[in-house]
Design a protein around this motif. Structure first.
Motif, PDB file in Angstrom:
ATOM      1  N   PRO A 194      56.584  41.979  62.063  1.00 58.84           N
ATOM      2  CA  PRO A 194      57.397  40.768  62.250  1.00 58.84           C
ATOM      3  C   PRO A 194      58.520  40.710  61.212  1.00 58.84           C
ATOM      4  O   PRO A 194      58.468  41.392  60.179  1.00 58.84           O
ATOM      5  CB  PRO A 194      56.381  39.641  62.029  1.00 58.84           C
ATOM      6  CG  PRO A 194      55.392  40.227  61.082  1.00 58.84           C
ATOM      7  CD  PRO A 194      55.279  41.681  61.450  1.00 58.84           C
ATOM      8  N   ASP A 195      59.522  39.867  61.480  1.00 56.02           N
ATOM      9  CA  ASP A 195      60.598  39.690  60.509  1.00 56.02           C
ATOM     10  C   ASP A 195      60.076  39.039  59.231  1.00 56.02           C
ATOM     11  O   ASP A 195      60.509  39.387  58.137  1.00 56.02           O
ATOM     12  CB  ASP A 195      61.715  38.824  61.107  1.00 56.02           C
ATOM     13  CG  ASP A 195      62.411  39.508  62.276  1.00 56.02           C
ATOM     14  OD1 ASP A 195      62.504  40.751  62.259  1.00 56.02           O
ATOM     15  OD2 ASP A 195      62.846  38.802  63.213  1.00 56.02           O
ATOM     16  N   GLU A 196      59.166  38.076  59.379  1.00 49.20           N
ATOM     17  CA  GLU A 196      58.595  37.383  58.227  1.00 49.20           C
ATOM     18  C   GLU A 196      57.086  37.249  58.388  1.00 49.20           C
ATOM     19  O   GLU A 196      56.597  36.997  59.497  1.00 49.20           O
ATOM     20  CB  GLU A 196      59.214  35.995  58.050  1.00 49.20           C
ATOM     21  CG  GLU A 196      60.698  35.999  57.746  1.00 49.20           C
ATOM     22  CD  GLU A 196      61.038  36.629  56.400  1.00 49.20           C
ATOM     23  OE1 GLU A 196      60.151  36.651  55.509  1.00 49.20           O
ATOM     24  OE2 GLU A 196      62.183  37.093  56.236  1.00 49.20           O
ATOM     25  N   LEU A 197      56.394  37.429  57.273  1.00 48.65           N
ATOM     26  CA  LEU A 197      54.932  37.316  57.277  1.00 48.65           C
ATOM     27  C   LEU A 197      54.546  36.128  56.399  1.00 48.65           C
ATOM     28  O   LEU A 197      54.995  36.009  55.253  1.00 48.65           O
ATOM     29  CB  LEU A 197      54.309  38.595  56.724  1.00 48.65           C
ATOM     30  CG  LEU A 197      52.784  38.723  56.784  1.00 48.65           C
ATOM     31  CD1 LEU A 197      52.308  38.741  58.225  1.00 48.65           C
ATOM     32  CD2 LEU A 197      52.317  39.980  56.060  1.00 48.65           C
ATOM     33  N   PHE A 198      53.737  35.230  56.951  1.00 44.58           N
ATOM     34  CA  PHE A 198      53.275  34.051  56.218  1.00 44.58           C
ATOM     35  C   PHE A 198      51.768  34.141  55.989  1.00 44.58           C
ATOM     36  O   PHE A 198      51.042  34.744  56.790  1.00 44.58           O
ATOM     37  CB  PHE A 198      53.613  32.773  56.990  1.00 44.58           C
ATOM     38  CG  PHE A 198      55.083  32.486  57.056  1.00 44.58           C
ATOM     39  CD1 PHE A 198      55.681  31.643  56.134  1.00 44.58           C
ATOM     40  CD2 PHE A 198      55.877  33.068  58.030  1.00 44.58           C
ATOM     41  CE1 PHE A 198      57.043  31.379  56.181  1.00 44.58           C
ATOM     42  CE2 PHE A 198      57.249  32.813  58.086  1.00 44.58           C
ATOM     43  CZ  PHE A 198      57.826  31.966  57.164  1.00 44.58           C
TER      44      PHE A 198
END
Length: 527
Positions: A194-198
């Motif tokens: 993914p573009d961002e991982l939370f």
């Protein structure tokens, strides 16, 4: 091989830093013009004003608890921002895996996570508390600019649900997905790249009941409870994640064709290399090379390596046609500059040489199976026989006679060697055995030219352990101090319960090859 080390020292004294060959010299000159991305020089070029630092959460793997801070501080020193590094526990204290640290930038956090062996993830915390509903509500109100960027339709995302102490139940997982999925994300969920991982992390602390869902940690319930951690929940964006799996897979012992009974565990060899500051262009020496585990780890991080060992058969002959060179070929890694049959008691370097190596990283011998030996034989050392020269025709098959090498004498020679051959600021990293019940800081060898940086305990059994000692050269070598320093080290080590005790040393040597899974168990019982 010895001449290459001598040449390296001469180039240093001429002002050419770490150069040891013409090719290396050319690379060094180029690197002075254009910093290598991710290198210490590139990191130094970044702005790191104290008021520019940000606080981030470091989530550690629950392994080698005593090694965590030492590794992070060594990596921060390599990157050039150790002065701004500050620590604060995020949840509990002491052995908690959650710590806030200060970093100069998001890039610095990413580089730290990718190089570390013990860091699981570094996270920019958006909200924290003791309840998921409250944390989710606060995360939805986080900085407007950040939410606009990371909640946009064009930004794919993934949320990792992680628990320390136990695994979340199915109903708890569903509740978390509903809570955090509703805080404003508009992009697509993408489980791969993914573009961002939370991250949503829950520390269950005293909420643990029974033996279910303990993530496979041996005696996890008793150990987690002994930490006295409160219930704690946080949500944030990942800045960097560990490449630990890549490290361990690349240097997997199962793929190594040439092993010995005391080959260093891959994870520990990488930790030692990090604490020693092994990096691109540095020169690392291991005077007790054996089958080369430490040299492989240092080479993996870009260092040039130089190895020595008492046993010519280990270096030259190997086993079944496989040698140290075979290991380096298997991993497709740069060969050591040299592997030399030499004696730590009588090193092969000219007495006038100083400041050759950036780091000396080793595991000195102890125990029966790998007990310390030095050149000479009993008759030569006792004066009954004069030293003699082997005729050329016999040298190929000659095995030099040796004599026992007490641990105190071995460490005295090692520290003196480091004080002379390390560059100022260079590091000595080595293991020393210890008895948990009788350990005292007075047992640790000291030297006037070296300062103690880290003392990390690895528990092996309920009685025995060993300590990874990291020292740094703080001044130029003074030969006049050497005799007194050696005598002091021998006295310190000879007064311990493990020195020159074959049964004790054999127990430690055997236990040091056990899987690390027993570590949490013994650490918990001690606490």
């Amino acid at each position: 091989a010895v001449e290459s080390a001598h040449r390296h020292a001469e180039l240093r004294q001429a002002g050419w830093g770490r150069c040891c060959t013409a090719a290396t010299l050319q690379r060094t000159l180029e690197s002075r013009v254009t910093p290598v991305p991710g290198s210490a020089q590139a990191a130094t070029d970044r702005t790191r004003e104290p008021n520019m630092c940000k606080q981030v959460l470091v989530y550690f793997f629950h392994r080698y608890l005593d090694f965590r801070k030492a590794e992070v501080e060594a990596l921060a020193r390599m990157a050039g921002w150790a002065e701004t590094l500050k620590w604060k526990p995020a949840c509990g204290d002491g052995d908690t895996p959650f710590w806030y640290i200060t970093v100069p930038s998001d890039l610095a956090a990413k580089e730290l996570a990718e190089r570390s062996v013990l860091i699981k993830s570094i996270i920019e915390v958006w909200a924290e508390g003791d309840d998921d509903a409250w944390v989710a509500a606060q995360a939805a109100k986080y900085d407007a600019a950040a939410r606009k960027k990371y909640f946009s339709p064009d930004c794919s995302f993934k949320i990792v649900l992680d628990g320390f102490g136990k695994a979340a139940t199915v109903p708890e997982t569903k509740e978390k997905i509903e809570l955090y999925g509703a805080i404003g994300f508009r992009g697509k969920v993408k489980m791969s790249n993914p573009d961002e991982l939370f991250w949503n992390i829950t520390c269950y602390g005293g909420d643990i009941q029974g033996n279910d869902g303990t993530n496979g940690i041996e005696d996890c319930n008793d150990f987690i409870k002994s930490l006295n951690l409160p219930r704690w929940v946080c949500f944030g964006r990942e800045l960097g994640s560990s490449k630990r799996k890549e490290f361990l897979r690349k240097l997997d012992l199962k793929q190594r064709p040439y092993l010995g009974p005391t080959s260093m565990d891959t994870e520990l060899a990488l930790l030692m290399s990090n604490q020693g500051g092994a990096r691109r262009g540095s020169l690392v020496y291991d005077p007790f090379t054996g089958t080369g585990s430490i040299l492989l780890a240092a080479t993996y991080f870009g260092a040039y390596t130089w190895g020595g060992d008492m046993d010519i058969r280990v270096l030259r002959d190997g086993r079944n046609g496989k040698t140290n060179w075979t290991n380096f070929n298997t991993y497709k890694m740069q060969h050591p500059l040299a592997l030399v049959r030499c004696d730590n008691h009588s090193p092969p370097f000219r007495p006038d040489l100083e400041c050759i190596f950036d780091a000396i990283i080793c595991d000195p011998p102890y125990g029966i199976r790998a007990g310390g030996r030095k050149s000479g034989g009993r008759k030569i050392l006792s004066g009954k026989v004069e030293p003699y020269r082997i005729e050329e025709k016999y040298r190929a098959d000659h095995i030099p006679s040796t004599a026992p090498y007490p641990l105190g004498e071995c460490l005295a020679d090692l520290l003196d060697l480091a004080a002379r051959l390390l560059v100022v600021g260079g590091r000595l990293v080595y293991f020393i055995p210890s008895a948990l019940e009788t350990y005292s800081p007075q047992c640790i060898p000291v030297h006037p030219g070296l300062k103690l940086i880290a003392n990390c305990e690895q528990m092996l059994t309920r009685r025995w352990g060993r300590r990874l000692i990291t020292m740094e050269k703080c001044s130029d070598y003074d030969a006049s101090l050497a005799p007194a320093a050696k005598e002091d080290i021998i006295q310190r080590v000879s007064g311990t319960s493990f020195a020159d005790n074959e049964d004790t040393q054999s127990t430690i040597a055997k236990a040091s090859r056990l899987p690390e899974r027993s570590f949490a168990k013994h650490r918990g019982k001690k606490t």
